[in-house]
Design an enzyme around this catalytic site. Structure first.
Site, short mmCIF file in Angstrom:
data_model
loop_
_atom_site.label_atom_id
_atom_site.label_comp_id
_atom_site.label_asym_id
_atom_site.label_seq_id
_atom_site.Cartn_x
_atom_site.Cartn_y
_atom_site.Cartn_z
N LYS A 54 3.56 9.64 8.41
CA LYS A 54 3.51 9.76 9.69
C LYS A 54 4.75 10.02 10.44
O LYS A 54 4.20 10.96 10.93
CB LYS A 54 3.32 7.20 9.07
CG LYS A 54 2.38 7.30 7.86
CD LYS A 54 1.83 5.76 9.04
CE LYS A 54 0.50 5.61 7.91
NZ LYS A 54 1.42 4.86 6.85
N TYR A 62 0.79 -1.05 -0.27
CA TYR A 62 -0.39 -0.02 -0.03
C TYR A 62 0.83 1.05 0.60
O TYR A 62 2.23 1.40 0.17
CB TYR A 62 -0.80 0.17 1.48
CG TYR A 62 -1.77 1.24 0.96
CD1 TYR A 62 -2.60 1.48 0.07
CD2 TYR A 62 -1.58 2.09 2.20
CE1 TYR A 62 -3.50 2.58 0.50
CE2 TYR A 62 -2.82 3.02 2.34
CZ TYR A 62 -3.19 3.88 1.31
OH TYR A 62 -3.81 4.38 1.93
N ASP A 121 9.34 3.80 -0.75
CA ASP A 121 8.24 3.96 0.66
C ASP A 121 8.12 3.93 1.68
O ASP A 121 8.65 2.52 2.19
CB ASP A 121 6.99 3.49 -0.50
CG ASP A 121 5.86 3.69 0.91
OD1 ASP A 121 6.63 4.14 2.07
OD2 ASP A 121 4.97 3.98 0.33
C1 LIG Z 1 0.22 5.60 5.45
C2 LIG Z 1 1.42 4.69 4.48
C3 LIG Z 1 0.66 5.68 2.91
C4 LIG Z 1 0.11 7.13 2.81
O1 LIG Z 1 0.18 7.56 3.92
P1 LIG Z 1 -1.39 8.09 3.82
O2 LIG Z 1 -0.82 9.83 5.01
O3 LIG Z 1 -2.02 7.97 4.56
O4 LIG Z 1 -1.64 9.50 2.53
C5 LIG Z 1 1.92 5.25 1.93
N1 LIG Z 1 2.84 4.31 1.46
C6 LIG Z 1 3.03 3.33 3.65
C7 LIG Z 1 4.05 2.65 3.68
C8 LIG Z 1 1.94 3.88 4.28
O5 LIG Z 1 1.92 2.71 4.73
#
Ligand SMILES: *Cc1c(COP(=O)(O)O)cnc(C)c1O
Length: 438
Positions: A276, A155, A248
């Site tokens: 985050k 994700y 990511d």
């Molecule tokens: C939470 C998350 C996202 C998206 O971040 P948001 O601030 O919710 O848009 C992207 N990549 C990873 C790995 C995530 O866990």
């Protein structure tokens, strides 16, 4: 926390939460502003939260929970950390947003670059979704190629191209691909299983991939670390084909270590996305990487990206204070130890209750899959017993522990949990596994 055992801690009844949820469903689709919060996979209503303090959250009915959600990762210091609140208050006294640059944004970028030297240039945005979406656009602009490769069950936020075969909420709700994503967007996103280098090699060989984007350590199919040889090999393969490697690290950045997963893996990605934790509980994220790639961004380059609230000074202040606290000695050792205490105890309690589980953990992020395992990719994660996971979630909630409401998410320990709290979380798991699942 009650001294007389755990029985009165849980939500025997949640009338106020239920009433708010009923109201919410009349005005917000599903009653929630992000789907997994609705708790549908675990067969119960969401708890509306009123307050958080340290390692605890308090619901609208006044029940108290030890928190392993940590707002899905950002709150690595726990809730309402006094130093973070103070930093926000001090920034707020000067105004909340200017639509003009502020010095704290420079400090934020420099701090990220010091932590992750691969981020030679940094741009702040407001969500992880924006960070990954823009990193892809930039990779396409730089390489002149359209196609990208992602990992099945990973994700990366909810931009069209990245919702193909996505984990997290899409996995939780069993939505393999979202309606509303055009065939064109889906066609340019290729998907291979996690930990499958041979499959990546085949796709790379066509020579038309702009980028490979990976969750540095996947957390959105549950926690499923890469095989030890995978990161270095992926780095070498992408470089050999002129394809950018996008790490990511929205979860792993400042979670698995101050230098993120790239420091653990000993590799230098072309682009990195963080989010985050870097917002310290306010909306901030960032992407960064090679100067020659990043300098293609407007206003100096031809790839466009913008944001009304990008680099918001309150979010920068919360994030910077959080990172400062994380730099203090012993923080990651403590996080790792808490993760180990909880994850090891869950695994051994499950085993003694005769319940097959496979616990995957990297430092303070972990998932207990209800199956024998091993869980090495999304296909194996999906073999978990979701009924059992639901019962575990509900039993833990009833005993005063808040978990992410999905088998396909990672739990996070925070620095605000004491050893005593960790002990209570282990006791709750023991009782839940023996009494509710055994
Ligand atoms: C939470 C998350 C996202 C998206 O971040 P948001 O601030 O919710 O848009 C992207 N990549 C990873 C790995 C995530 O866990």
């Amino acid at each position: 926390m009650a001294d007389d055992g755990t029985a009165d801690r849980g939500p025997t009844s949640i009338p106020r939460s239920s009433a708010i949820f009923a109201r919410a469903q009349g005005v917000i689709p599903g009653g929630v502003n992000s789907p997994v919060r609705a708790c549908r996979q675990v067969g119960c209503e969401p708890l509306f939260m009123a307050r958080g303090e340290g390692g605890r959250v308090f619901d609208a009915d006044g029940h108290e929970y030890l928190d392993l959600v940590s707002s899905w990762g950002p709150l690595i210091l726990g809730h309402a950390h006094p130093e973070v609140l103070d930093a926000i208050a001090r920034a707020m006294a000067n105004g909340t947003t200017f639509g003009a640059p502020t010095e704290i944004e420079v400090e934020f970028a420099e701090t990220l670059r010091t932590a992750m030297p691969s981020m030679e240039r940094v741009r702040a945005v407001s969500s992880g979704t924006e960070a990954t979406m823009t990193a892809l656009r930039l990779a396409r602009g730089f390489t002149g190629r359209d196609k990208i490769l992602k990992i099945d069950g990973a994700y990366h936020g909810h931009s069209d191209a990245l919702l193909v075969a996505a984990g997290s909420g899409a996995a939780t709700l069993g939505i393999p691909g979202s309606a509303g994503v055009t065939a064109g967007a889906a066609r340019d996103t290729l998907v291979v299983p996690h930990n499958d280098l041979a499959a990546i090699e085949v796709v790379l060989a066509a020579g038309d991939l702009a980028a490979v984007i990976v969750e540095a350590i996947p957390g959105n199919m549950g926690c499923v670390p890469p095989d030890p040889a995978y990161p270095a090999r992926l780095r070498a393969l992408t470089a050999a084909h002129g394809t950018l490697l996008i790490y990511d690290e929205v979860i792993t950045g400042f979670r698995v270590g101050y230098g993120g997963a790239q420091a653990l893996h000993g590799i230098t990605p072309d682009l990195t996305c963080v989010g985050k934790i870097v917002g310290g509980g306010l909306p901030a994220a960032a992407f960064g990487g090679r100067a020659d790639v990043m300098e293609l961004l407007a206003p100096i380059g031809k790839v466009y990206q913008a944001g009304t609230l990008s680099g918001n000074p309150l979010a920068m202040a919360a994030g910077l204070k959080t990172l400062e606290i994380l730099r203090r000695p012993g923080t990651y050792e403590r996080l790792d130890r808490l993760g180990q205490i909880v994850a090891d105890s869950w695994a051994s309690e499950a085993r003694s209750a005769g319940i097959p589980v496979c616990v995957n953990r990297v430092g303070s992020m972990f998932t207990m899959f209800f199956q024998d395992g091993p869980v090495t990719d999304y296909a194996s994660a999906k073999r978990s017993d979701l009924q059992r996971f639901g019962a575990f979630f509900r039993g833990m909630r009833a005993r005063g522990v808040s978990l992410p409401p999905s088998q396909f998410e990672a739990a996070f320990t925070s620095l605000a949990l004491s050893d005593d709290d960790a002990g209570k979380i282990c006791e709750a798991a023991r009782d839940t596994l023996r009494l509710d699942l055994g």
